[in-house]
Design a protein around this motif. Structure first.
Motif, mmCIF file in Angstrom:
data_model
loop_
_atom_site.group_PDB
_atom_site.id
_atom_site.type_symbol
_atom_site.label_atom_id
_atom_site.label_comp_id
_atom_site.label_asym_id
_atom_site.label_seq_id
_atom_site.Cartn_x
_atom_site.Cartn_y
_atom_site.Cartn_z
ATOM 1 N N HIS A 1 -11.044 13.628 -2.351
ATOM 2 C CA HIS A 1 -10.807 13.140 -1.112
ATOM 3 C C HIS A 1 -10.298 14.293 -0.479
ATOM 4 C CE1 HIS A 1 -9.413 12.382 3.420
ATOM 5 N NE2 HIS A 1 -10.351 11.723 3.068
ATOM 6 N N LEU A 2 -9.726 14.847 -0.987
ATOM 7 C CA LEU A 2 -8.630 16.440 -0.669
ATOM 8 C C LEU A 2 -9.450 17.519 -0.817
ATOM 9 C CD1 LEU A 2 -5.034 15.935 -1.823
ATOM 10 C CD2 LEU A 2 -5.858 15.699 0.732
ATOM 11 N N GLN B 1 2.497 0.702 8.713
ATOM 12 C CA GLN B 1 3.072 1.907 9.606
ATOM 13 C C GLN B 1 1.993 2.757 8.542
ATOM 14 O OE1 GLN B 1 6.808 2.477 11.149
ATOM 15 N NE2 GLN B 1 7.300 -0.291 10.504
ATOM 16 N N ALA B 2 2.356 3.009 7.501
ATOM 17 C CA ALA B 2 1.561 3.604 6.714
ATOM 18 C C ALA B 2 0.021 4.419 7.040
ATOM 19 C CB ALA B 2 2.303 3.808 4.857
ATOM 20 N N GLN B 3 -0.140 3.248 6.969
ATOM 21 C CA GLN B 3 -2.008 3.328 7.361
ATOM 22 C C GLN B 3 -1.884 3.874 8.953
ATOM 23 O OE1 GLN B 3 -4.884 0.725 5.855
ATOM 24 N NE2 GLN B 3 -3.686 2.216 4.381
ATOM 25 N N VAL B 4 -1.034 4.063 9.764
ATOM 26 C CA VAL B 4 -0.985 4.468 10.873
ATOM 27 C C VAL B 4 -0.871 6.077 10.610
ATOM 28 C CG1 VAL B 4 -0.734 4.919 13.396
ATOM 29 C CG2 VAL B 4 -0.810 2.465 12.722
ATOM 30 N N ARG B 5 0.141 6.037 9.746
ATOM 31 C CA ARG B 5 0.162 7.616 9.712
ATOM 32 C C ARG B 5 -0.240 8.330 8.471
ATOM 33 N NH1 ARG B 5 6.919 9.276 9.495
ATOM 34 N NH2 ARG B 5 6.745 8.145 11.223
ATOM 35 N N ALA B 6 -0.811 7.974 7.346
ATOM 36 C CA ALA B 6 -1.432 8.574 6.486
ATOM 37 C C ALA B 6 -2.215 7.465 5.800
ATOM 38 C CB ALA B 6 -0.684 9.028 5.230
ATOM 39 N N PRO B 7 -3.855 7.424 6.826
ATOM 40 C CA PRO B 7 -4.321 6.234 6.169
ATOM 41 C C PRO B 7 -5.461 6.641 5.004
ATOM 42 C CG PRO B 7 -5.311 7.931 8.058
ATOM 43 C CD PRO B 7 -3.936 8.075 7.916
ATOM 44 N N GLU B 8 -5.505 8.202 4.729
ATOM 45 C CA GLU B 8 -5.687 8.375 3.482
ATOM 46 C C GLU B 8 -5.106 8.378 2.613
ATOM 47 O OE1 GLU B 8 -9.393 8.563 3.966
ATOM 48 O OE2 GLU B 8 -9.365 8.013 6.022
ATOM 49 N N VAL B 9 -3.998 7.854 2.683
ATOM 50 C CA VAL B 9 -3.324 8.295 0.995
ATOM 51 C C VAL B 9 -2.980 6.631 0.468
ATOM 52 C CG1 VAL B 9 -0.864 8.261 0.293
ATOM 53 C CG2 VAL B 9 -1.605 9.597 2.192
ATOM 54 N N GLU C 1 1.298 1.231 -19.247
ATOM 55 C CA GLU C 1 0.281 0.575 -19.292
ATOM 56 C C GLU C 1 -0.752 0.531 -18.192
ATOM 57 O OE1 GLU C 1 1.724 -0.294 -21.962
ATOM 58 O OE2 GLU C 1 1.947 1.695 -23.355
ATOM 59 N N LEU C 2 -0.325 -0.264 -18.043
ATOM 60 C CA LEU C 2 -1.917 -0.709 -16.566
ATOM 61 C C LEU C 2 -0.769 0.062 -15.563
ATOM 62 C CD1 LEU C 2 -3.464 -3.049 -15.423
ATOM 63 C CD2 LEU C 2 -1.534 -4.681 -14.967
ATOM 64 N N MET C 3 0.424 0.023 -15.119
ATOM 65 C CA MET C 3 0.997 0.753 -13.942
ATOM 66 C C MET C 3 -0.084 2.605 -14.167
ATOM 67 S SD MET C 3 4.640 1.394 -12.814
ATOM 68 C CE MET C 3 5.224 2.621 -14.313
ATOM 69 N N LEU C 4 0.027 2.914 -15.599
ATOM 70 C CA LEU C 4 -0.500 4.820 -15.574
ATOM 71 C C LEU C 4 -1.812 4.484 -15.181
ATOM 72 C CD1 LEU C 4 1.813 4.940 -18.383
ATOM 73 C CD2 LEU C 4 2.632 6.393 -15.537
ATOM 74 N N ASN C 5 -2.778 3.032 -15.322
ATOM 75 C CA ASN C 5 -4.104 3.329 -15.441
ATOM 76 C C ASN C 5 -4.166 3.216 -13.949
ATOM 77 O OD1 ASN C 5 -4.565 3.934 -17.585
ATOM 78 N ND2 ASN C 5 -4.574 1.456 -18.331
ATOM 79 N N VAL C 6 -3.301 2.429 -12.811
ATOM 80 C CA VAL C 6 -3.667 2.121 -11.444
ATOM 81 C C VAL C 6 -3.709 2.929 -10.961
ATOM 82 C CG1 VAL C 6 -3.508 0.888 -9.341
ATOM 83 C CG2 VAL C 6 -3.397 -0.843 -12.209
ATOM 84 N N LEU C 7 -2.802 4.109 -11.246
ATOM 85 C CA LEU C 7 -1.747 4.810 -10.818
ATOM 86 C C LEU C 7 -2.578 6.386 -10.799
ATOM 87 C CD1 LEU C 7 2.209 4.495 -11.237
ATOM 88 C CD2 LEU C 7 0.634 4.775 -9.127
ATOM 89 N N ARG C 8 -3.510 6.567 -11.804
ATOM 90 C CA ARG C 8 -4.707 7.366 -12.475
ATOM 91 C C ARG C 8 -5.347 7.388 -12.182
ATOM 92 N NH1 ARG C 8 -3.029 5.902 -18.234
ATOM 93 N NH2 ARG C 8 -1.485 7.749 -18.792
ATOM 94 N N ARG C 9 -6.058 6.555 -11.791
ATOM 95 C CA ARG C 9 -7.667 5.578 -11.170
ATOM 96 C C ARG C 9 -6.656 6.246 -9.413
ATOM 97 N NH1 ARG C 9 -8.080 0.989 -13.923
ATOM 98 N NH2 ARG C 9 -7.422 0.636 -12.468
ATOM 99 N N ALA C 10 -5.893 6.218 -8.934
ATOM 100 C CA ALA C 10 -6.455 6.059 -7.752
ATOM 101 C C ALA C 10 -5.715 7.504 -6.824
ATOM 102 C CB ALA C 10 -4.609 5.680 -6.846
ATOM 103 N N GLN C 11 -4.811 8.173 -7.959
ATOM 104 C CA GLN C 11 -5.054 9.607 -7.822
ATOM 105 C C GLN C 11 -5.406 10.449 -7.869
ATOM 106 O OE1 GLN C 11 -1.433 11.751 -6.773
ATOM 107 N NE2 GLN C 11 -3.154 12.620 -6.522
ATOM 108 N N ALA C 12 -6.610 9.977 -8.520
ATOM 109 C CA ALA C 12 -8.084 11.060 -8.672
ATOM 110 C C ALA C 12 -9.176 10.324 -7.478
ATOM 111 C CB ALA C 12 -8.840 10.627 -9.839
ATOM 112 N N MET C 13 -8.686 9.657 -7.153
ATOM 113 C CA MET C 13 -9.442 9.114 -5.498
ATOM 114 C C MET C 13 -9.265 9.925 -4.966
ATOM 115 S SD MET C 13 -9.910 5.842 -3.515
ATOM 116 C CE MET C 13 -8.272 5.460 -2.881
ATOM 117 N N ARG C 14 -7.263 10.263 -5.031
ATOM 118 C CA ARG C 14 -7.301 10.681 -3.700
ATOM 119 C C ARG C 14 -7.083 12.471 -3.767
ATOM 120 N NH1 ARG C 14 -5.454 12.201 1.637
ATOM 121 N NH2 ARG C 14 -3.408 13.032 2.205
#
Length: 419
Positions: A119-120, A62-70, A103-116
């Protein structure tokens, strides 16, 4: 956005993320998180997979429908790895397996946030460029730009209607550039040039050579002058719009993923009455975008001429002519039957030395004491000659410089005895 039903784990994760500089919107279930999610949410989603009520996988869908770029990241248990892989195929950015190191969680989130963030920023730049590309301060142009911004992000087939010279292809390109698939191809088709004889090869292709529709796969297909397409071809196009499937000559049918934009010069209702546009094809378009003529755009004519004068001065490396009060009044009083294209050509003539003025009686462009037709003929001849001089006599480059088809350029040269 953090979604985790385990209270202890949720609080521990919040603390880890905030220490790293993240601002956290935490939820204990997916339903309220989904309700709070907007398409322009500037962050990323980190969600548990197994939760009461709406599961993480259902939340993703449902998130893919509402906010596909997040970007959406799932937290899974070891036994849920196959489900996580399924989620990746369904649009998830990544998944983390419990227990996961901070550390792994933060690395994954940092990369995802950089991509977001990227895009913005790209979206912001594209939004800025629409004001630079579709110029005008009038109310109707401000409303048009806002309508294009809204429609661009929706997967809708659109019909663009406007007089000659109002910028229909520019509007189509803006809709493509602001869409979720700006990196995809933009394929423009001149419907007036298509005939029964070459439609299979040009539009639908063959088993060995893809046609224009197939080349637009993953992007936008723009059909210019749709009303000029013969009725029999409109029937074939109707099937493509309906089914998103084409059948190349000598090959099996196959699907195409594209958005269809088309343009017409006259109001669709009139074209349907005149049997130049099929009503069933017209009703396959979700909405019609109307481009206003320049005469209805308040003071935009002066703004456009000034812009095109500066642009032509840079291109030709010539001084920018002064638009005195008399010329400005006459620009404001002219009805501009050729719309933006006429304003561009008029500005070009001013820059390259054509002493173009407006006849006070009718507001038509003339050259000195010449009548309208003679003045426009003289203007065109000098414009063609200027383009040839700039390109060293290379006609193909001159046609490209003027932004007209090569065949038309040759016809105009022949008309002025310049061949």
């Amino acid at each position: 956005m953090l979604v985790e039903d385990d209270a202890d784990l949720r609080h521990a994760t919040i603390e880890t993320l905030e220490l790293d500089g993240f601002r956290v919107h935490a939820f204990d279930s997916a339903r309220p998180a989904l309700e709070a999610l907007a398409p322009d949410f500037p962050g990323v989603i980190l969600s548990d997979l197994r939760m009461p009520g709406l599961s993480g996988l259902e939340f993703l869908e449902q998130a893919q429908v509402r906010a596909p770029e997040v970007p959406f990241i799932l937290i899974t248990a070891h036994g849920d790895i196959p489900v996580a892989i399924q989620a990746m195929r369904g649009g998830a950015h990544d998944f983390l397996e419990k227990p996961c190191s901070p550390e792994l969680m933060l690395n994954v989130l940092r990369r995802a946030q950089a991509m977001r963030d990227m895009h913005l920023e790209n979206s912001r730049l594209r939004q800025t460029r629409i004001d630079e590309r579709m110029i005008g301060r009038s109310t109707v142009m401000q409303e048009l730009r806002q309508r294009l911004r809204v429609l661009a992000g929706l997967q809708l087939d659109l019909l663009i209607a406007g007089e000659t010279g109002t910028g229909k292809e520019l509007a189509a390109r803006i809709l493509h550039d602001l869409s979720p698939r700006p990196q995809g191809p933009f394929v423009a088709v001149n419907c007036g040039a298509l005939t029964e004889a070459d439609v299979n090869r040009e539009l639908f292709g063959t088993g060995k050579s893809p046609g224009l529709v197939a080349r637009a796969d993953g992007g936008t297909l723009y059909l210019d002058e749709l009303e000029a397409m013969p009725d029999s071809l409109q029937v074939r196009l109707l099937r493509v719009v309906e089914t998103r499937e084409i059948t190349p000559l000598g090959a099996a049918p196959h699907p195409v993923d594209l958005r269809v934009l088309a343009s017409v010069k006259n109001p669709p209702e009139i074209l349907i009455e005149e049997s130049r546009l099929r009503s069933d094809l017209f009703h396959r378009f979700n909405a019609t975008v109307l481009l206003p003529p320049l005469r209805d755009r308040e003071d935009d004519a002066l703004l456009l001429v000034s812009h095109f004068v500066a642009e032509a001065s840079r291109r030709h490396d010539l001084p920018k002519p002064h638009l005195d009060a008399t010329v400005r009044r006459r620009i404001a009083g002219h009805d501009w039957p050729g719309n933006v294209r006429e304003a561009r050509n008029f500005a070009e003539g001013l820059v390259i030395g054509l002493e173009m003025t407006f006849a006070p009686s009718a507001g038509a462009i003339t050259g000195g004491d010449l009548d309208y037709e003679t003045a426009m003929g003289s203007f065109e001849a000098r414009l063609l000659r200027s383009a040839l001089i700039q390109t060293g006599g290379r006609k193909s480059e001159a046609a490209e410089l003027l932004g007209i088809p090569r065949k038309r350029f040759y016809l105009r040269l022949r008309h002025h005895d310049m061949l």
